[in-house]
Design a protein around this motif. Structure first.
Motif, PDB file in Angstrom:
ATOM      1  N   SER A  35       0.830  -1.199   0.000  1.00  0.00           N
ATOM      2  CA  SER A  35       0.000   0.000   0.000  1.00  0.00           C
ATOM      3  C   SER A  35       0.867   1.254   0.000  1.00  0.00           C
ATOM      4  CB  SER A  35      -0.925   0.000   1.217  1.00  0.00           C
ATOM      5  OG  SER A  35      -1.651   1.203   1.306  1.00  0.00           O
ATOM      6  N   TYR A  36       1.897   1.265   0.822  1.00  0.00           N
ATOM      7  CA  TYR A  36       2.794   2.418   0.936  1.00  0.00           C
ATOM      8  C   TYR A  36       3.440   2.743  -0.404  1.00  0.00           C
ATOM      9  CZ  TYR A  36       6.551   5.315   2.920  1.00  0.00           C
ATOM     10  OH  TYR A  36       7.421   6.338   3.222  1.00  0.00           O
ATOM     11  N   LEU A 232       3.982   2.632   8.026  1.00  0.00           N
ATOM     12  CA  LEU A 232       3.531   2.210   6.702  1.00  0.00           C
ATOM     13  C   LEU A 232       2.038   2.471   6.521  1.00  0.00           C
ATOM     14  CD1 LEU A 232       5.401  -1.211   6.403  1.00  0.00           C
ATOM     15  CD2 LEU A 232       5.841   0.809   5.004  1.00  0.00           C
ATOM     16  N   ALA A 233       1.278   2.346   7.611  1.00  0.00           N
ATOM     17  CA  ALA A 233      -0.176   2.492   7.536  1.00  0.00           C
ATOM     18  C   ALA A 233      -0.623   3.944   7.412  1.00  0.00           C
ATOM     19  CB  ALA A 233      -0.828   1.854   8.766  1.00  0.00           C
ATOM     20  N   GLU A 234       0.215   4.889   7.861  1.00  0.00           N
ATOM     21  CA  GLU A 234      -0.168   6.301   7.804  1.00  0.00           C
ATOM     22  C   GLU A 234      -0.439   6.713   6.360  1.00  0.00           C
ATOM     23  OE1 GLU A 234       2.977   8.520   9.566  1.00  0.00           O
ATOM     24  OE2 GLU A 234       2.533   7.885  11.601  1.00  0.00           O
ATOM     25  N   GLY A 235      -1.613   7.231   6.121  1.00  0.00           N
ATOM     26  CA  GLY A 235      -1.964   7.676   4.771  1.00  0.00           C
ATOM     27  C   GLY A 235      -2.565   6.598   3.906  1.00  0.00           C
ATOM     28  N   SER A 236      -2.630   5.354   4.397  1.00  0.00           N
ATOM     29  CA  SER A 236      -3.241   4.278   3.627  1.00  0.00           C
ATOM     30  C   SER A 236      -4.741   4.228   3.878  1.00  0.00           C
ATOM     31  CB  SER A 236      -2.617   2.928   4.001  1.00  0.00           C
ATOM     32  OG  SER A 236      -1.316   2.802   3.480  1.00  0.00           O
ATOM     33  N   ASN A 237      -5.479   3.797   2.873  1.00  0.00           N
ATOM     34  CA  ASN A 237      -6.920   3.612   2.985  1.00  0.00           C
ATOM     35  C   ASN A 237      -7.175   2.173   3.423  1.00  0.00           C
ATOM     36  OD1 ASN A 237      -9.701   3.568   2.724  1.00  0.00           O
ATOM     37  ND2 ASN A 237      -9.669   3.441   0.489  1.00  0.00           N
ATOM     38  N   ILE A 238      -7.423   1.981   4.720  1.00  0.00           N
ATOM     39  CA  ILE A 238      -7.596   0.642   5.277  1.00  0.00           C
ATOM     40  C   ILE A 238      -9.047   0.448   5.686  1.00  0.00           C
ATOM     41  CG2 ILE A 238      -6.830  -1.012   7.018  1.00  0.00           C
ATOM     42  CD1 ILE A 238      -4.227   0.577   7.236  1.00  0.00           C
ATOM     43  N   ASN A 239      -9.668  -0.561   5.134  1.00  0.00           N
ATOM     44  CA  ASN A 239     -11.061  -0.893   5.429  1.00  0.00           C
ATOM     45  C   ASN A 239     -11.053  -2.013   6.465  1.00  0.00           C
ATOM     46  OD1 ASN A 239     -13.786  -1.521   5.443  1.00  0.00           O
ATOM     47  ND2 ASN A 239     -14.007  -1.424   3.212  1.00  0.00           N
ATOM     48  N   PHE A 240     -11.166  -1.643   7.741  1.00  0.00           N
ATOM     49  CA  PHE A 240     -11.096  -2.627   8.825  1.00  0.00           C
ATOM     50  C   PHE A 240     -12.403  -3.416   8.930  1.00  0.00           C
ATOM     51  CE2 PHE A 240      -7.931   0.518  10.279  1.00  0.00           C
ATOM     52  CZ  PHE A 240      -6.866  -0.332  10.511  1.00  0.00           C
ATOM     53  N   GLY A 241     -12.269  -4.648   9.399  1.00  0.00           N
ATOM     54  CA  GLY A 241     -13.432  -5.493   9.608  1.00  0.00           C
ATOM     55  C   GLY A 241     -14.104  -5.927   8.320  1.00  0.00           C
ATOM     56  N   TYR A 242     -13.361  -5.893   7.223  1.00  0.00           N
ATOM     57  CA  TYR A 242     -13.932  -6.277   5.933  1.00  0.00           C
ATOM     58  C   TYR A 242     -13.452  -7.680   5.573  1.00  0.00           C
ATOM     59  CZ  TYR A 242     -15.785  -5.919   1.228  1.00  0.00           C
ATOM     60  OH  TYR A 242     -16.511  -6.126   0.078  1.00  0.00           O
ATOM     61  N   LEU A 243     -14.354  -8.640   5.580  1.00  0.00           N
ATOM     62  CA  LEU A 243     -14.032 -10.035   5.306  1.00  0.00           C
ATOM     63  C   LEU A 243     -14.313 -10.349   3.841  1.00  0.00           C
ATOM     64  CD1 LEU A 243     -13.163 -12.799   6.441  1.00  0.00           C
ATOM     65  CD2 LEU A 243     -15.591 -13.247   6.900  1.00  0.00           C
ATOM     66  N   VAL A 244     -13.267 -10.642   3.103  1.00  0.00           N
ATOM     67  CA  VAL A 244     -13.430 -11.036   1.706  1.00  0.00           C
ATOM     68  C   VAL A 244     -13.945 -12.469   1.661  1.00  0.00           C
ATOM     69  CG1 VAL A 244     -12.250 -11.471  -0.483  1.00  0.00           C
ATOM     70  CG2 VAL A 244     -11.653  -9.460   0.882  1.00  0.00           C
ATOM     71  N   LYS A 245     -15.037 -12.661   0.932  1.00  0.00           N
ATOM     72  CA  LYS A 245     -15.640 -13.992   0.797  1.00  0.00           C
ATOM     73  C   LYS A 245     -15.654 -14.474  -0.641  1.00  0.00           C
ATOM     74  CE  LYS A 245     -18.730 -13.318   4.773  1.00  0.00           C
ATOM     75  NZ  LYS A 245     -20.156 -13.292   5.230  1.00  0.00           N
ATOM     76  N   LYS A 246     -15.600 -13.528  -1.589  1.00  0.00           N
ATOM     77  CA  LYS A 246     -15.764 -13.921  -2.982  1.00  0.00           C
ATOM     78  C   LYS A 246     -15.042 -12.932  -3.889  1.00  0.00           C
ATOM     79  CE  LYS A 246     -19.461 -14.713  -6.403  1.00  0.00           C
ATOM     80  NZ  LYS A 246     -20.917 -14.599  -6.635  1.00  0.00           N
ATOM     81  N   ILE A 247     -14.336 -13.470  -4.879  1.00  0.00           N
ATOM     82  CA  ILE A 247     -13.710 -12.653  -5.914  1.00  0.00           C
ATOM     83  C   ILE A 247     -14.165 -13.180  -7.266  1.00  0.00           C
ATOM     84  CG2 ILE A 247     -11.543 -11.969  -7.004  1.00  0.00           C
ATOM     85  CD1 ILE A 247     -10.178 -12.204  -4.302  1.00  0.00           C
ATOM     86  N   ASP A 248     -14.802 -12.314  -8.036  1.00  0.00           N
ATOM     87  CA  ASP A 248     -15.265 -12.642  -9.387  1.00  0.00           C
ATOM     88  C   ASP A 248     -14.574 -11.732 -10.382  1.00  0.00           C
ATOM     89  OD1 ASP A 248     -16.986 -14.756  -9.870  1.00  0.00           O
ATOM     90  OD2 ASP A 248     -18.692 -13.714  -8.974  1.00  0.00           O
ATOM     91  N   LYS A 249     -14.421 -12.234 -11.605  1.00  0.00           N
ATOM     92  CA  LYS A 249     -13.867 -11.386 -12.653  1.00  0.00           C
ATOM     93  C   LYS A 249     -14.944 -11.125 -13.690  1.00  0.00           C
ATOM     94  CE  LYS A 249      -9.654 -10.628 -15.279  1.00  0.00           C
ATOM     95  NZ  LYS A 249      -8.340 -11.181 -15.684  1.00  0.00           N
ATOM     96  N   SER A 250     -15.224  -9.854 -13.917  1.00  0.00           N
ATOM     97  CA  SER A 250     -16.213  -9.443 -14.900  1.00  0.00           C
ATOM     98  C   SER A 250     -15.505  -8.625 -15.964  1.00  0.00           C
ATOM     99  CB  SER A 250     -17.316  -8.610 -14.238  1.00  0.00           C
ATOM    100  OG  SER A 250     -18.214  -8.108 -15.201  1.00  0.00           O
ATOM    101  N   GLN A 251     -15.319  -9.233 -17.147  1.00  0.00           N
ATOM    102  CA  GLN A 251     -14.519  -8.630 -18.209  1.00  0.00           C
ATOM    103  C   GLN A 251     -13.120  -8.313 -17.662  1.00  0.00           C
ATOM    104  OE1 GLN A 251     -16.870  -5.378 -19.796  1.00  0.00           O
ATOM    105  NE2 GLN A 251     -18.322  -6.778 -20.762  1.00  0.00           N
TER     106      GLN A 251
END
Length: 441
Positions: A35-36, A232-251
């Motif tokens: 991210s940094y 390293l985290a300073e200035g990063s856009n961190i979405n806490f508590g976000y659990l990834v469950k699915k990744i799809d590719k659309s085009q």
């Protein structure tokens, strides 16, 4: 604030590339480094399932005391590029530089680490064994020109039977929890100080030191508030508590959890979990993922009566602990704090019972069992990791980090891999000789 000007010099030569929206799954050392290095050129969002950063390098605040949930995370590197980058983020004056004073508990005594440089001490205890260790070592095949079928054969071939049986085999059986003949030796390179015959014999006559990277190391002066992770985290856009469950590719886009759209995905999460993000996974890939094994670690932080050591290793079966990390000696001023580690999920009561056998462990302060801690290099590891990671990469998704790549990476290597990937994404010009060596890993 981090010295971004200094950091940018490390990655100078970057080509202008198409602006992308990038998701980094996982906010540990790999994800935060990525991210940094990417966030100035791209719209980067770190998706972190927990309410904190750090991954297995997280340090919890226990009444003002630093508690490492997994291991005792210190830093050093033989790579000038990595050192320059880290000290551009958290300047060198913000670190304590510590000389390692590790020891090994064996024969009921504390011997200097590494053990192959402690033959004089062994001679005082058991002259016959010391002579046999020396004979075995100088006649052992060694590394150059030899390949070994498994980890036990590697220890015997490199250090000789006597030293392997005294320390290396019992200690490694203890930390891995399996027969070393069922483990690959591929991961060992660079993880242990390997003396040649000259340096081994030199150690019989005088005190010598190994040149392993952690013979000296760095530890943040203000580890709870101002460490490498927080910088390293300073200035990063961190979405806490976000659990990834699915990744799809659309085009040409990636869709996360049917709601977030990205141009690029980087996974720093464990490979055996990450594969579950994808739909219609081939049966052979699912089967390979089920064969990926890792070890958990249980530890307790203790108030102690103090010790001068930085680490103590315990090959003996008489204690469940394989290592005591005297983390209080990383601090300035020093404090009497030690973390005791044991393999797997161990009940609190058992940890306390075993700790009571050590006079200097006075009072338990914190307890934790990790999830993923160490990659297990069994006979399935190489082929299974290759198949699973190959499938994920075929979907156009990047992998980066210890468990994402399913390799025994320390903090130094995690940073190196993140720097390499960020450079690839940013279009880094690798023609500069000094950097080509570092990034072409």
């Amino acid at each position: 604030m981090p010295n971004r000007a200094s950091a940018s010099k490390i990655c100078e030569g970057i080509f202008e590339k198409v602006y992308m929206k990038i998701a980094i799954v996982g906010g540990g050392i790999s994800g935060l480094t990525l991210s940094y290095l990417l966030r100035d050129k791209h719209d980067v969002e770190v998706l972190e399932s927990k309410d904190r950063i750090g991954g297995i390098a997280f340090v919890e605040n226990i009444d003002g005391l630093p508690y490492h949930l997994v291991g005792g995370h210190c830093f050093n590197s033989k790579s000038d590029v990595v050192l320059d980058f880290v000290f551009s983020v958290l300047p060198r004056e913000n670190w304590n530089k510590i000389n390692r004073e590790a020891n090994i508990h064996i024969f009921g005594q504390f011997l200097p680490y590494p053990i192959e440089h402690s033959i004089k001490d062994i001679y005082r205890i058991n002259p016959e064994l010391a002579i046999k260790i020396t004979e075995d070592f100088v006649t052992a095949p060694g590394i150059d020109g030899f390949s070994y079928a498994n980890l036990e054969d590697w220890f015997r071939g490199v250090f000789g039977n006597s030293l392997a049986e005294l320390y290396f085999i019992p200690y490694n059986k203890k930390i891995w929890g399996m027969d070393l003949k069922e483990m690959s030796a591929d991961w060992v390179s660079g993880k242990l100080p390997i003396p040649d015959k000259h340096s081994f014999l030199d150690g019989l006559f005088r005190d010598v030191c190994d040149d392993m990277v952690h013979s000296t190391f760095y530890y943040p002066k203000n580890v709870l508030k101002d460490n490498l992770l927080t910088r390293l985290a300073e200035g990063s856009n961190i979405n806490f508590g976000y659990l990834v469950k699915k990744i799809d590719k659309s085009q040409k886009k990636f869709i996360v959890n049917d709601e977030k759209e990205f141009d690029q995905i980087i996974l720093t999460t464990p490979l055996d979990n990450s594969i579950k993000f994808f739909v219609d996974i081939p049966p052979d890939v699912k089967s390979a993922a089920s064969l990926l094994k890792n070890n958990k670690i249980t530890n307790v932080m203790w108030k102690t009566s103090g010790t001068s050591a930085t680490w103590t290793y315990f090959p003996e079966p008489s204690t469940i602990f394989h290592r005591h990390i005297h983390v209080g000696n990383f601090l300035r001023p020093k404090m009497n704090l030690t973390i005791t580690e044991a393999l797997g999920e161990v009940p609190y009561e058992k940890m306390i019972e075993d700790g009571a056998r050590f006079d200097y462990l006075l009072e338990p302060l914190a307890f934790n069992t990790s999830d993923h801690a160490y990659v297990l290099h069994d006979g399935h590891k190489a082929s299974s990791a290759k198949m699973v990671s190959g499938y994920i990469k075929s979907q156009g998704v990047h992998l980066c980090g210890r468990f994402a790549e399913w390799e025994y990476y320390n903090m130094d290597m995690c940073i190196r891999r993140a720097m390499q990937l960020a450079s690839d994404i940013n279009g880094y010009n690798q023609k500069r000789k000094a950097n080509t060596t570092e990034y072409n890993l």
